[in-house]
Write a protein that holds these residues in place. Structure first.
Motif, short mmCIF file in Angstrom:
data_model
loop_
_atom_site.label_atom_id
_atom_site.label_comp_id
_atom_site.label_asym_id
_atom_site.label_seq_id
_atom_site.Cartn_x
_atom_site.Cartn_y
_atom_site.Cartn_z
N UNK A 108 -11.35 -0.28 -3.15
CA UNK A 108 -10.78 -1.12 -4.19
C UNK A 108 -9.28 -0.86 -4.31
N UNK A 109 -8.50 -1.91 -4.40
CA UNK A 109 -7.09 -1.72 -4.68
C UNK A 109 -6.91 -1.51 -6.18
N UNK A 110 -5.98 -0.62 -6.53
CA UNK A 110 -5.69 -0.39 -7.94
C UNK A 110 -5.00 -1.58 -8.58
N UNK A 111 -5.09 -1.64 -9.90
CA UNK A 111 -4.40 -2.69 -10.64
C UNK A 111 -2.91 -2.72 -10.33
N UNK A 112 -2.28 -1.55 -10.28
CA UNK A 112 -0.85 -1.48 -10.00
C UNK A 112 -0.53 -2.08 -8.63
N UNK A 113 -1.35 -1.77 -7.64
CA UNK A 113 -1.15 -2.31 -6.30
C UNK A 113 -1.20 -3.83 -6.31
N UNK A 114 -2.20 -4.36 -6.98
CA UNK A 114 -2.38 -5.81 -7.05
C UNK A 114 -1.17 -6.46 -7.71
N UNK A 115 -0.72 -5.86 -8.81
CA UNK A 115 0.46 -6.38 -9.51
C UNK A 115 1.67 -6.44 -8.60
N UNK A 116 1.89 -5.35 -7.87
CA UNK A 116 3.10 -5.26 -7.04
C UNK A 116 3.04 -6.25 -5.89
N UNK A 117 1.90 -6.37 -5.24
CA UNK A 117 1.87 -7.28 -4.09
C UNK A 117 1.97 -8.74 -4.52
N UNK A 118 1.49 -9.05 -5.69
CA UNK A 118 1.67 -10.41 -6.20
C UNK A 118 3.16 -10.67 -6.50
N UNK A 119 3.84 -9.66 -7.05
CA UNK A 119 5.27 -9.80 -7.34
C UNK A 119 6.07 -10.00 -6.06
N UNK A 146 0.84 -1.19 0.00
CA UNK A 146 0.00 0.00 0.00
C UNK A 146 0.87 1.24 0.00
N UNK A 147 0.28 2.34 -0.41
CA UNK A 147 0.99 3.61 -0.35
C UNK A 147 0.16 4.56 0.51
N UNK A 172 3.66 -7.12 4.90
CA UNK A 172 3.03 -5.84 4.54
C UNK A 172 4.11 -4.85 4.18
N UNK A 173 4.00 -4.28 3.00
CA UNK A 173 4.94 -3.24 2.58
C UNK A 173 4.13 -1.96 2.41
N UNK A 174 4.37 -1.00 3.26
CA UNK A 174 3.63 0.26 3.21
C UNK A 174 4.59 1.40 2.94
N UNK A 175 4.32 2.11 1.86
CA UNK A 175 5.22 3.15 1.37
C UNK A 175 4.91 4.45 2.09
N UNK A 176 5.90 4.97 2.82
CA UNK A 176 5.72 6.27 3.48
C UNK A 176 6.06 7.40 2.53
N UNK A 177 7.07 7.19 1.70
CA UNK A 177 7.45 8.20 0.73
C UNK A 177 7.90 7.48 -0.53
N UNK A 178 7.41 7.95 -1.67
CA UNK A 178 7.66 7.27 -2.94
C UNK A 178 8.49 8.18 -3.84
N UNK A 179 9.70 7.75 -4.14
CA UNK A 179 10.55 8.51 -5.07
C UNK A 179 11.16 7.56 -6.10
N UNK A 180 10.33 6.65 -6.60
CA UNK A 180 10.79 5.67 -7.58
C UNK A 180 11.32 4.42 -6.89
N UNK A 181 11.04 3.27 -7.50
CA UNK A 181 11.59 2.01 -6.98
C UNK A 181 10.91 1.48 -5.74
N UNK A 182 9.61 1.79 -5.56
CA UNK A 182 8.98 1.29 -4.34
C UNK A 182 8.86 -0.23 -4.34
N UNK A 183 8.68 -0.85 -5.50
CA UNK A 183 8.52 -2.30 -5.47
C UNK A 183 9.86 -3.01 -5.24
N UNK A 184 10.93 -2.43 -5.76
CA UNK A 184 12.22 -3.08 -5.54
C UNK A 184 12.68 -2.85 -4.10
#
Lengths: 237, 237, 237, 237, 237, 237
Positions: free
Chosen positions: C82-93, C64-65, C115-127
């Motif tokens: 509803x979770x967004x498509x991008x969210x679903x993709x990332x959590x499955x990965x 989540x972000x 659980x991965x919760x993004x506090x600040x997003x500056x690129x590369x949150x899934x990695x």
């Protein structure tokens, strides 16, 4: 004159192709003219909670349309997260119609799930669905007999469905989309091979219609159902 | 040996039937062996809000499987009220792949919505969907040219997709379900007719795989994509 | 030149702080530059239905972000329902990546929820999420060992992830937001400490890219993964 | 003998109390025996999108049951987040029935929303709803006339509804719950004051029924509708 | 004795760190002991529909908890597709509390959206959220002044919140989780820096409590609010 | 002067009609002036999962408003697929209030579900609901005693609720809609027959209010609760 040039009491060309899906226990591709529906029957050895430990089975149905089965693209119900009211109405009608000819006690404590998915919609998708679903259901039941899970097919009758309507003042059989969208009244008849009534739904689209008019539709429907049941018998032979 | 008896670098029998849907501006029935998908392309003169008054168009995709397209019946997503994560992933992939070969400025401020509906699933539904959707998209764009709404087809390349995987230690092309469900690794490649990479998704199903193994999959994919693009050209000729 | 002044093969400053959450069995606060993610691993003694009575365990992930982790506020997914498509993709990965290095039989019939919760997003949150989640997972498994519920940590490898991309024609490692939003291509690599490939996802953002370009990205990724695995080892030492 | 001691062609005691709700433009509390429904008609000066700028109006309906309107408490639909299929069917039927007697062009570009909420359910809630909703609709239209927004009431007829069924082999009028839950067949008739048919829905609950039986139900319905329309006239006088 | 060893009228260690989020127009990381909440304030130049063209602004709030902010992992609301009743209650309280000290006319036709996301929950998350959200709101308003969009900060007062409760028969200030889960009564007080009451919510957890007991809680709250407002002033200085 | 001409400390005409619903184990139609609510209490022999095998029971509540219970029609929550935040808040309050006077151990392992459905809303729907729900609950418990399932009614007190507010600078009891929508402050008090406090919720609608003002509201509430409890006793006598 009907847009298709048909006689008032003339069905469209109807075809029923059983076993069109290699995975399903029963299936049938049904065409009423251009209207095309894939019907599958899936056997599930679990029944809904209200039937557990009763020894009785269940038949239920779901219905869907591909988004571009229609002239303008419809929203995909799965993407909207909700089935439309019309969808719910139709799938309940299909389920009731099939249960009316099924011996649920003889079926035993298992469920058969019917799926009717419309590939192309040109009027009459619910009547085509019921007519094709009966064939799919029969095939699925035959597979239970073939596997010695049942002694005989637990059906107490045949069921088919057809629409009739008043188009430009004339009572006609098996409306296509052009007729349906301009009809003064339309009615769907679900009947058995023996002529019994399972379900009748008649609706005035413009002005109320008379008892006499309703009688004409009924007469047309009986003829159409007779032909459809004949085609079902051929398909299952 | 592969369950189907195919050579490692051999595609299944692939067919592409354009214009299978009489209503859609573009359509294609695609088969990769038994896997069967109806792809339609619907033109919508409205674009999503973020593109309004930009002069640019959009291509998007939705994907679905009939409940009994699979060996065991799946729940109907419309009835559950939610698309699965896998569905969302696949439809996003189809959309990105088609946008990568579309000149969105040349398309103009309109949207083309692709629907890929799986009638029968025997592995490779996403790659079949992309390959068939390209044909449907091309046909829809051709209809815009035919109606003088565009001067030429706004595509900057061809796109096809194929899966590869490591099955019993051997790198093989175009996995069917038997192979896919037992593969040590599988990868989907989306590439252009000119050999450019649009999307690569490789996943280790059991143990991590090596760079060398990945190279083998890549080589197989390039061969497969070449054949698929050839079939697309024939279908559109 | 990169906006951050980094060399093409230079990671951002990465930090991994294990045990940042006093309640979770395992946790790690991970930073890739400004990108900040809280990863927690929660042990649940119940497994999903398909694993009951198999003796095997499971690892799954949710992502989540925070609404204002991004430059413009995003809608809260819980409020939209509803979770967004991008969210679903990332959590499955994330889930697939961690399962690839877990010995699910040795884990036993229990589930670890990441659980991965993004506090600040500056690129590369899934990695960043995958890299931090591995540390959280390891810590949670260590708690099972400490409580004598397991004899040893049921991991068969280490896993880290990094993105690479082509920015202004140059292949660069670990894209930040400025780069990511302007990249011609980007790819995410999930690899083991031993150099095995777990998942590769490469996407052309503008034009298709070549096999040679993809090779460059791969080379950068291997270097970056090596550094990240080194930092994971330090954090867990 | 009927459980209630009624004659086969005897309605339950029916009452219609107009103006039961001080806020609504039109309202009616309707009772068919113990079955009790509040019907309100709310005027909305906005029409649905498909009617904007057409000069035509719309009548639509929603239906609900209080959770303890029934012998066992039902789940609250608002809490479950979904209307049941039966609810959707009924509210669509109410809407169609009222539109059939409304001159939508004369109504002008406004919408009347009918709400039928069942306080107590003892069979026949949909027929009571239609019968009471007609009175509420008429009252709301009268308020438009009173405010000089319309010159006359834009109704082209009266509409009422009644159920009939075969109970222990006898055709009976206006089923209560005891009868309804044991009927061999039941049918709902929606008709005009002039005897025109608006909607017929007949369903075999056990075995298919004959055309003759259907004729009997029809005859009973005509009598019942006549009485109901008389009561509506009194209530509106 | 309190589990933490605090005096009955002693707050936990409270810290307020403004500007903890580089993207948000205003933000504050607030800690009440171990309870940790990120508060952000995001400016949106659009107002809700009911305020369009009124010249007045709005302040609203959303609240969430990370799944593992609690001792046992909670379900993620975004994944369940629904916010819990408790969440809805809290975010409405935060919004009302902030609007009570905002001059909505002076704010002008724009909206400030507050997000309070709980990283760690050890009792008092709603009171910490309100206390921190005030600081975030003030910082966001200051940014509007700094950009010359407003002449002065449109606040008519300060607002802070604290809980009190009866724990083992003693009235205590600022309950932590150990106390909260065993309290006989608890109450949340939202008050201004000038001692005005904005919101009081008191609940008997076990037996009803007396007016005298309520008076004791009130007295404790006034002291606590005074300290919190002092800390807010320092943080904003 | 109050719009209704009442004295500041005067309740509206309150009526309580027990047993208004023939199906429910307990019920009460409550009126506070024009505000009208049907309260039913339904006994369910199953408890929520967290109470299974504890021997303890539960009381819970749901609340709803008919769409046209209000001056302008509200959207139907069942049709929108979601209960509003206000609804959720109110039904949680009703449930807590009733549990506070119930001996859950003496009730035994069963659940009583309260439904409060507002037929007409003219201010004070939540306080009328609590006051009427107590009567319905008592009647349902009496039915358990009558059926020898309990020896005595498991209530440890009486509960009623009333609102107070500051209207045009004057503290007044039992706000109607005209007052409520213009009040400077309002507070809801839920108290026992013995004068104990169960729940207090006070909110400043315009400016913060003082402790002295709050004291005035409290005094009014105590008087009103006393009268309401008297009426409950009469209704249950």
């Amino acid at each position: 004159m009907r847009p298709s040039g048909r006689q008032p009491n003339q069905l469209r060309t109807v075809s029923l192709e059983p076993d069109c899906n290699k995975y399903a226990e029963g299936s049938c591709l049904v065409r009423f003219g251009e209207t095309t529906v894939i019907c599958t029957a899936s056997i599930d050895e679990r029944v809904p909670p209200f039937l557990r430990n009763t020894g009785r089975g269940w038949v239920t149905a779901e219905y869907g349309m591909l988004p571009r089965s229609t002239g303008s693209r419809m929203d995909r119900e799965a993407a909207r997260g909700k089935q439309q009211g019309r969808t719910v109405e139709i799938q309940r009608l299909i389920g009731r119609s099939l249960r009316a000819v099924t011996d649920l006690a003889a079926l035993g404590e298992r469920q058969i799930k019917i799926d009717c998915d419309v590939l192309l919609a040109d009027g009459g998708t619910r009547t085509a669905s019921i007519t094709g679903a009966y064939v799919a259901l029969h095939r699925a039941m035959a597979s239970l007999v073939a596997r010695d899970l049942l002694k005989s097919i637990p059906l107490i009758g045949e069921v088919a469905a057809v629409s009739c309507g008043i188009y430009k003042g004339v009572s006609v059989l098996d409306l296509d989309y052009d007729e349906d969208s301009n009809a003064e009244a339309d009615a769907n008849f679900v009947m058995t091979g023996a002529g019994g009534i399972i379900e009748i739904q008649g609706t005035a689209e413009a002005e109320p219609f008379s008892e006499a008019a309703f009688g004409e539709l009924f007469t047309l429907a009986k003829g159409g159902i007779g032909e459809l049941v004949g085609l079902q018998r051929e398909a299952l032979a």
